[in-house]
Design a protein around this motif. Structure first.
Motif, short mmCIF file in Angstrom:
data_model
loop_
_atom_site.label_atom_id
_atom_site.label_comp_id
_atom_site.label_asym_id
_atom_site.label_seq_id
_atom_site.Cartn_x
_atom_site.Cartn_y
_atom_site.Cartn_z
N UNK A 81 -15.73 36.85 43.71
CA UNK A 81 -14.51 36.72 42.93
C UNK A 81 -13.59 35.70 43.59
N UNK A 134 -10.98 45.23 42.47
CA UNK A 134 -11.70 45.44 43.72
C UNK A 134 -12.81 44.41 43.90
N UNK A 166 -18.53 52.48 43.86
CA UNK A 166 -17.51 53.24 44.58
C UNK A 166 -16.20 52.46 44.68
N UNK A 167 -16.30 51.15 44.59
CA UNK A 167 -15.08 50.34 44.64
C UNK A 167 -14.37 50.34 43.30
N UNK A 168 -15.06 50.79 42.28
CA UNK A 168 -14.48 50.79 40.92
C UNK A 168 -13.29 51.73 40.88
N UNK A 228 -7.27 56.50 42.78
CA UNK A 228 -7.60 57.44 43.86
C UNK A 228 -8.07 56.72 45.13
N UNK A 229 -8.08 55.39 45.04
CA UNK A 229 -8.58 54.63 46.20
C UNK A 229 -7.70 54.83 47.43
N UNK A 287 -9.30 56.97 49.75
CA UNK A 287 -10.62 56.59 50.26
C UNK A 287 -10.55 55.39 51.19
N UNK A 331 -8.41 48.65 50.91
CA UNK A 331 -8.55 48.26 49.52
C UNK A 331 -7.32 48.64 48.69
N UNK A 341 -3.83 46.40 46.80
CA UNK A 341 -3.49 46.47 45.37
C UNK A 341 -2.03 46.85 45.19
N UNK A 355 0.27 43.87 46.08
CA UNK A 355 0.35 42.85 45.03
C UNK A 355 1.40 43.23 43.99
#
Lengths: 665, 189, 162, 296, 334
Positions: A487, B41, B71-73, D196-197, D200, D204, D208, D211
């Motif tokens: 990406x 992601x 899992x990154x979704x 829900x990241x 985890x 990551x 987000x 941003x």
């Protein structure tokens, strides 16, 4: 009198015989099917020997009806009808039943296939005994042709016919002929100037002795049929008397009202309220845009009338409807650009420096609003980086599933123009680079060496949500470089969206007026996609150019010429044959209920007020039979598909399924 | 549905397609990359969804199920609404998660553990229970992270945004019967 | 032997009949049960054709035409659609299973689709079993017996010299 | 106007501010929200990643619980909204799914007819069902001078089309224009908060969140308005950790849009749940709304 | 032909009038030819007319075959006795006329074909309000009843009503429910004069009611069908265009458009024109054709809302004569 039916079952080599016991079928028919006088099987019925056999039997045995069980009637119906005719039997007393495409080629089981063939033969025999002799009809072809649309395809068709000495009426809805091609700067892959090659053709059409040109005109109504169409054309009021106007242009110069030109300039520039779309317009007669003209909106001004040296301005002019007669019609109505606002993630209209391809054409055009300078919306800043996004609204199930075909090459052309005129870096974001025609791949190779950048990946979004300094104030293009599987984001000054080529908004409506159909997407349907690409299912109506599907200039020109050649052939021959499969109304029984009149899309059923009956105009009837099914009194007959014939066919086809017990007796 | 017949039975492709509503759209993928470009992601994925689809089509089962892509979704559905071929991409990611969890091939992610802890609590009470989730999931999977969470958790408490006890629905038996039946039925498939 | 339904198919000359031609050319296999009658347009199909076929022993009837909006005759398949709906409405009232008559659309390019339609239809009709409409008209066995009884009663009176 | 109401687990505790403000605003607008009796958790995304049928059945129980006098169910939480609507769609479009889900529901003595309940989001109800005139009518404290960044997140606007544009939604923008606020151009308005990241992967999820906060700050917004509990939680509760992680200094209040609607309607901040946010909104409200805002 | 010729016919012919499953309206219609009935009396000996004159079956049975010149047979065939009588009258008559809608097409008794014997008997002997207290043991008529005196016979009742021509060979048809007196007279005159059309014809005109209807009509497009009680139609315009299911457009003329004249839609009692195999199919096809919609769901709605009873609408008079004849027995609830 009982009919004597001859039944001929074809082996078609092993095509039929391999899956169907043809001998058994022939024997069975001879022994069991009513009215069958002779029943034979033969290796190749369509061969000259096969045909000869039928002819001989008709003559010797006095057969009155013929049934051939072979391939699709779309293939060989004519062949066997001709054989009957040769033997003096009316060709419509022959029935071809399709046991190859519909049985042997699709069946899995030989016994079941054989049974199916029996039922089809039984049906054909039952039907053919009720068939009636019909006579073919011939009509004269009017040599005048109507061409709808003055883009490059229509111009080509017009000139081909006019040069061949035939009269042509060309109508165009804009004030000038020229079409989209007139908006372009350069043409790919040769990069010759669009105006330089188009304008001579435009003036040739404008001055041709065989061409009657109506611009600012639209098709109102078509009636009649091949050879003899009657066409009503609306000549929209130009508010300028064409007889008096010399095309001097002073009215345009003096008109105080500027209007944003969303048609020719694609919204990039202005025109006046009285205008010709561009300086080389043909004809050079301006029109008044009454929606924007100060006189029409506010009741005063009249500057144009005051300055006109020939008193050509006429504010009282009204739309006029003229009626002409033509033998054939060529539809060359072209295309329209996809509305790029429909893809919000590309932010067209929301972010200033996102352009459509048509806007960019005007931006590049030396005669355009910036005189060909590639600058951003502020009108002065030259972009340092430009992204070209392919497949905007095409190859996309949400919008148009098809490939627009020409955009890849147009993008390469843009790339070349950017590199030629500016110092900007230019990137093409493509899914697949399509360059299949003559010299196109070479053009792609040329751009590779000229320094255009190519990224394989459909752009996900254009945004102005900067994540860092480098992105600040820029148009950020986010995408996956699919060749790297990563990406990425890249900031640009300008983004060009290669919008899809779409059918005209009124394509379906216009098709309906002319009696031709559109594909799901809205392109006019040709008679055969490969072997008959310019004719349509309606005799006498032809298609040319992008109204039949996305096309570039060379293909449009070729198709325009091809359509003209087909029409010229019809004119030269002078007459055209019409199938006698038409409806007719028994006036005695008709009570004038007017159900059928609404049924016919071809207006082939007229109502006689005096007698209060409906009547079929045979020349207009296409034989669909919908009115036959609709007539509540049962007094409309569809020749060759009448109720008796179809009922018999049903009875025959169910020969082995008669009801077990009928209560009476 | 007519074209599903073109997929060979027993392949990984068939497994993925048949367990995703409208999954057969996957066959229309033209590798344009608008999914990979759209994904928030995307930068963290070993393989972009586009690449995963190519791998599914060629039957690279192990690599796909071991990938971090699904899992990154984050279920933002950008890929789904933008896909020019109407492929239900997010739903395919769920399907891959399901297959990976069922087959125990997920690696380098705590997502399955989080999901399990979460649904166990719902199975038990009928509603989610954050403190329970946090304690159980973090203690077992991310004890260090729990420490970093400390101050935030305290603030949540003081503002009344975290409860000490779970809420149990009245007809928990009914919900459990439904869940039991669902598991039973999907077990049969 | 398993039940092999007899199905009459009315196919329009321009789209569906050609789709059937194409299925043949492409050698797409499908069951032999549908017997095809060509009509110029699905708009030609009169409900009486369907009744006729059913009353003569067909187990089911298929009507096939161009896709709506793509009719060779511009819009006649819409009329077919309207008639088909009224036909189904009546057939339901007559106690016929919904699925014994079916209207499908297949363009000249859709040989595969038409073959699938046929395959599906045949399978569905097989599930329904034979129709045998003619049996509806039969009276129970005592009809002839009753007629005989009347004749017998009147026998004596009928003895006339001509 | 009567609707069945599904608050969802988040609104019970961690996003109670959303719940109270939705109820307060609805009440004032004459919208009757009848809470679904004995509703259960929608499962968020977690059941879907384990077992599709379980996921659908757990969600469908709630649809089945809707009393027949209601044909619309309002769910303010984005995940709940999507799950409920999505399962209804799945059951409508896939007869097989419908059959199976109903088989599961039958185990609990329930039944659901797909399409019988229309799932709505509260924003859409206020925007479409109530409309501009009625909303403007209730404004007593116009939000003039306040710059808000309307944040829509993902699951209300995607993948189901219909509530608003999937890429650049505008209904909240318009709503706040009616209330007199200055709505900034917030290009990230429908981007992802990480969901829900946060549970985890810090790396990551924090990026987000960063941003979004960055984009709001670049747009010079005074506050971000949310319509999803997860978005609010991630942007608000994790703001300080994001600051630590990237060595930044964001201090942007994150509140639910209904809380600000309530302010404009003159409801006192306390009964709208103000004070529960970790980055306090009060300084901004006091500074921008003429110092009239006082916590009761 | 003048009436004088008819009455002055020298040799008297033999006329029989018989009724099977029908209401008696046909007989009343015969008597409604008024004083002309005397001319009929002058021209014919009426040998059989169960509801108008004396005459025994036995007398007919004793006649030589073909002794009767004309038999006007009304009513459909629902019982074994009626079937027997149809056979008898056929045998004894030179010309057998299916007289009126019942004999020709089944008419209202034919709608009994939407049921079967069991269902009809249930209605009559079990569920009927008039029979309920009288028949507590749910007894049914039996074809044979053994009595000490011997066996008693009753005709048996059929599942399906048949038209006369589904039972015996028919020479002519006279349409109408009942046939109009005027047309009856015309038919009698034609018979007397021997000016009959080819065998199998329907005696009457071969156009539809629209031909006689004075209402103005336009091209038809219908968005909604109404039932007669739902609207008061405009008296000038075509009733169908106003959404009423007027059968006039498919129904044989000859009545002078009686019903539309009094602002009521034609119900189709005259049956179809010559050559039409299925009256209902013609009506259905015509009416569906003018539904103004291309959307399947809308079409379905228009049809289902507007035509709740399609069989009763399209086959009110002609179900027994239709291609399908009756409702699927398998679908009749037991």
């Amino acid at each position: 009198m009982a009919e004597k039916v001859g039944v001929y079952v074809c082996h078609c080599g092993s095509n039929i015989a391999g899956m169907v016991d043809v001998e058994a079928v022939a024997k069975w028919a001879g022994a069991n099917v009513k009215n069958v006088a002779i029943s034979k099987d033969y290796k190749f019925m369509c061969s000259s020997l096969g045909q000869q056999m039928i002819e001989d039997d008709i003559k010797k045995e006095g057969l009155t009806r013929i049934v051939v069980a072979a391939c699709s009637p779309h293939l060989h119906e004519k062949t066997f009808r001709r054989a009957c005719q040769n033997a003096g039997l009316n060709p419509y007393l022959c029935q071809l039943t399709n046991v190859r495409e519909h049985v042997s080629w699709v069946a899995k089981d030989k016994a079941a296939a054989t049974e199916k063939v029996k039922s089809l033969v039984s049906a054909a025999v039952a039907r053919v005994t009720h068939q009636e002799p019909l006579e073919k009809m011939f009509v004269k072809v009017n040599p005048r042709t109507l061409v709808i649309g003055g883009g490059i395809a229509g111009l080509q068709a017009t000139l081909e016919l006019a040069d061949a000495g035939y009269p042509v009426t060309l109508i165009e809805r804009e004030p000038s002929i020229g079409g989209h091609m007139a908006q372009f700067d350069k043409t790919f892959p040769t990069l010759d100037c669009s105006a330089c090659i188009l304008t001579p053709k435009m003036s040739e059409v404008g001055q041709h002795e065989n061409v009657t040109l109506h611009t600012y005109a639209e098709l109102e109504e078509v009636s009649g049929s091949v050879g003899n169409f009657k066409v009503k054309i609306r000549l929209k009021a130009k508010m300028v008397d064409a007889e008096k106007c010399t095309g001097c242009g002073i009215c345009i110069e003096k008109c105080p009202k500027k209007v944003l030109d969303t048609v020719f300039e694609a919204g990039m520039g202005n025109r006046k309220a009285i205008y010709t779309p561009f300086p080389q317009a043909v004809p050079r007669i301006p029109v008044i845009d009454t929606e924007n003209c100060t006189y029409f909106t506010q009741g005063k001004c009249k500057v144009c009338a005051k300055v006109c040296p020939t008193e050509a301005v006429d504010y009282e002019q009204k739309d006029e409807i003229i009626e002409i007669e033509v033998g054939n019609i060529i539809m060359a109505t072209g295309w329209k650009l996809f509305d790029c606002e429909r893809i919000p993630q590309y932010q067209y209209k929301r972010l200033d420096n996102v352009y459509t391809n048509m806007e960019f054409e005007r931006l590049c055009n030396a005669a355009g609003p910036t005189n060909g300078k590639i600058v951003m919306r502020d009108g002065k800043t030259e972009p340092k980086s430009i992204a070209i996004i392919h497949c905007v609204g095409s190859r996309d199930a949400n919008f148009n599933p098809y490939c627009s075909g020409v955009c890849c090459m147009a993008a390469l052309k843009f790339g070349h123009l950017v590199l030629e005129k500016t110092n900007a870096e230019v990137y093409s974001f493509y899914i697949d680079m399509r360059a299949p025609m003559k010299d196109y791949e070479e053009f792609y190779q040329r751009l590779l060496t000229e320094g255009m950048h190519f990224v394989r990946g459909k752009v996900a979004e254009v945004n102005n949500a900067a994540r860092n300094e480098r992105e600040g104030g820029k148009l950020i293009v986010q995408y996956e470089d699919t060749l790297l599987g990563k990406q990425k984001r890249m900031p640009f000054d300008m983004v060009i969206l290669m919008g899809a080529i779409e059918p005209q908004a009124d394509a379906k409506e216009l098709g309906l007026k002319c009696g031709i159909s559109c594909s799901m997407a809205g392109w006019y349907t040709e008679r055969h996609p490969k072997l008959d690409p310019v004719a349509t299912m309606t005799d006498g109506i032809f298609v040319a150019g992008a109204c039949q599907g996305p096309k570039d200039i060379p293909a449009s020109v070729a198709q325009g010429a091809a359509a003209a050649a087909r029409v010229a052939g019809m004119i030269t021959k002078g007459t055209v044959m019409i199938e006698p499969i038409v409806a007719s109304i028994d006036e005695e029984g008709c009570s004038g209920c007017k159900i059928c009149n609404t049924m016919c899309p071809y207006n082939a059923i007229e109502f006689d007020e005096e007698k209060s009956v409906s009547r079929v105009i045979t020349a207009l009837c296409k034989g669909c039979g919908t009115c036959v099914a609709a007539c509540p009194a049962g007094v409309i007959t569809g020749a060759h598909f009448n109720n008796r014939q179809i009922y018999s066919e049903i009875e025959g086809i169910l020969w082995d399924a008669q009801p077990a017990e009928v209560a009476s007796g | 549905m007519a074209h599903v017949t073109a997929i060979k039975k027993g392949t990984f492709l068939e497994q993925v397609v048949s367990t995703t509503p409208n999954g057969e759209r996957l066959l229309h993928c033209m590798q344009c990359g608008s999914c990979g470009g759209s994904c928030p992601s995307g930068g963290d994925m070993e393989y972009t969804p586009r690449a995963i689809f190519a791998m599914i089509q060629t039957g690279e089962r192990e690599a796909v199920l071991a990938a971090n892509t699904q899992w990154a979704c984050v279920s933002c559905y950008f890929c789904t609404t933008r896909c020019p071929q109407n492929i239900p991409i997010t739903d395919i990611m769920y399907a891959l998660k399901r297959i990976a969890i069922a087959e125990g091939t997920a690696r380098n992610t705590d997502a399955p553990a989080l999901a399990k802890t979460f649904t166990d609590l719902v199975d038990k009470y009928g509603r989610s229970f954050e403190l329970g989730l946090a304690t159980r999931y973090y203690m077992l999977n991310r004890p260090l992270a729990l420490l970093r969470m400390g101050p935030m958790g305290a603030q949540m408490f003081t503002r009344g945004r975290m409860s000490l006890t779970p809420t149990k629905i009245k007809k928990i038996d009914q919900l459990q019967a439904i869940i039991k039946k669902a598991k039973e039925l999907s077990g049969k498939k | 032997m398993s039940f092999e339904p007899k199905i009459v198919g009315f196919l329009c000359n321009w789209c569906s009949y050609r789709a059937a031609d194409l299925a043949g050319t492409a050698r797409i296999k499908y069951p032999e049960n549908v017997r095809i009658i060509r009509v110029m347009c699905s708009g030609r199909v009169d409900p009486s054709f369907v009744f006729k076929a059913l009353s003569l022993g067909a187990d089911a009837v298929m009507v096939a035409g161009c896709h709506p909006g793509e009719c060779h005759y511009l819009e006649q398949n819409y009329k077919a659609m309207r008639r088909f709906h009224i036909l189904k409405h009546t057939l339901r009232a007559m106690g016929l299973e919904e699925d014994r008559v079916r209207l499908v659309w297949a363009s000249a390019a859709e040989g595969q689709l038409l073959a699938e339609h046929i395959e599906k239809f045949v399978a569905d009709v097989k599930k329904l079993g034979p129709l045998n409409w003619g049996h509806n008209w039969a009276e129970n066995g005592d009809r002839l017996h009753a007629l005989e009884a009347i004749v017998k009663e009147h026998e004596e009176a009928m003895e006339v010299k001509s | 106007m009567k609707y069945a109401y599904y608050p969802g687990c988040s609104l019970e505790v961690n996003s109670a501010a959303y719940d109270v403000s939705v109820r307060a605003v609805a009440d004032l607008l004459g919208v009757k929200l009848m809470e679904l009796d004995d509703w259960n958790c929608c499962g968020a995304t977690e059941y879907f990643s384990q077992n599709e049928l379980t996921a659908c059945s757990v969600i469908a129980r709630n649809l089945a619980l809707v009393d027949s006098q209601y044909d619309q169910l309002v769910a303010p939480c984005a995940a709940c909204y999507l799950n409920l609507a999505k399962v209804d769609n799945l059951m409508t479009e896939h007869p097989d799914m419908n059959r199976q889900v109903n088989e599961c529901l039958a185990a609990g003595g329930l039944k659901y007819e797909p399409g019988s309940v229309r799932v709505r989001h509260i924003l859409d109800v206020i925007y479409s069902d109530i409309g501009e005139a009625a909303v403007r009518d209730k404004v007593v404290k116009p939000l003039a001078g306040l710059k808000i960044a309307p944040y829509y997140g993902c699951q209300v606007v995607r993948p189901l089309k219909g509530v608003d544009d999937t890429e650049y939604p505008t209904k909240m923008d318009e709503l706040f224009a009616w209330l007199g606020a200055e709505v900034v151009d917030f290009p990230a308005k429908a981007h992802c908060c990480g969901g829900h990241m946060t549970q985890i992967s810090d790396a990551q999820s924090f990026e987000l969140i960063r941003r979004l906060l960055q984009n709001a700050e670049d747009s010079e917004a005074d506050m971000i308005l949310c319509m999803c509990p997860m978005c609010q939680l991630n942007l608000d509760a994790y703001q300080s950790r994001v600051n630590n992680y990237f060595n930044l200094n964001f201090k942007i209040p994150i509140v639910f849009f209904t809380q600000m609607v309530g302010i404009a309607f003159g409801i006192d901040p306390k009964s709208l749940g103000f004070g529960k946010e970790l980055v306090s909104a009060m300084p901004v409200l006091q500074a921008k709304l003429n110092g009239k805002m006082v916590m009761a | 032909m003048s009436e004088a010729t008819a009455t002055s016919a020298k040799t008297k012919g033999k006329l029989a009038i018989y009724w099977a499953a029908s209401c008696g309206g046909c007989e009343i219609s015969i008597l409604a030819i008024d004083e002309k009935i005397l001319d009929v009396g002058n021209a014919f000996d009426i040998v059989m007319f169960p509801c108008g004159a004396d005459g025994k079956v036995r007398d007919v049975e004793q006649m030589p075959d073909g002794a009767i010149d004309v038999c006007l047979f009304n009513g459909g065939i629902r019982t074994s006795e009626q079937e027997y009588m149809a056979q008898l009258m056929r045998r004894k008559s030179k010309v057998l006329v299916a007289f009126g809608s019942c004999a020709s097409e089944g008419c209202i008794p034919g709608l009994g074909n939407m049921s079967d014997r069991k269902q009809i008997f249930d209605t009559v002997y079990k569920e009927g309000s008039s029979t309920y207290p009288v028949n507590p043991k749910d007894e049914r008529p039996q074809a044979e009843t053994k009595m000490p005196e011997g066996t008693l016979h009753l005709p048996i009742f059929y599942d399906t009503l048949k038209t006369l021509d589904q039972t015996v060979d028919v020479d002519y048809y006279l349409p109408g429910c009942p046939p109009e007196a005027e047309n009856i007279w015309k038919a009698i005159v034609a018979i007397l004069e021997g000016k009959l059309p080819p065998k199998g014809s329907t005696i009457g005109v071969n156009t539809t009611v629209c031909d006689e209807c004075k209402r103005t009509r336009h091209e038809k497009k219908i968005k909604k069908f109404h039932r007669t009680w739902q609207i008061i139609p405009n008296e000038e315009e075509c009733l169908l265009e106003q959404g009423l299911l007027c059968c006039g457009l498919a129904t044989r003329a000859g009545c002078g458009s009686l019903c539309p004249q009094v602002n009521s839609p034609c119900i189709g009692c005259h049956g179809p024109n010559d050559g039409v195999e299925d009256f209902g199919a013609r009506l259905m096809s015509a009416m569906a054709s003018v539904i103004d919609s291309n959307d399947p769901e809308e079409i379905d709605g228009i049809i289902k809302d507007g035509i709740p009873d399609p069989v009763g609408t399209f086959y009110r008079f002609s179900l027994a004569k239709s291609l399908l004849r009756r409702k699927n027995k398998a679908a009749i609830a037991n």
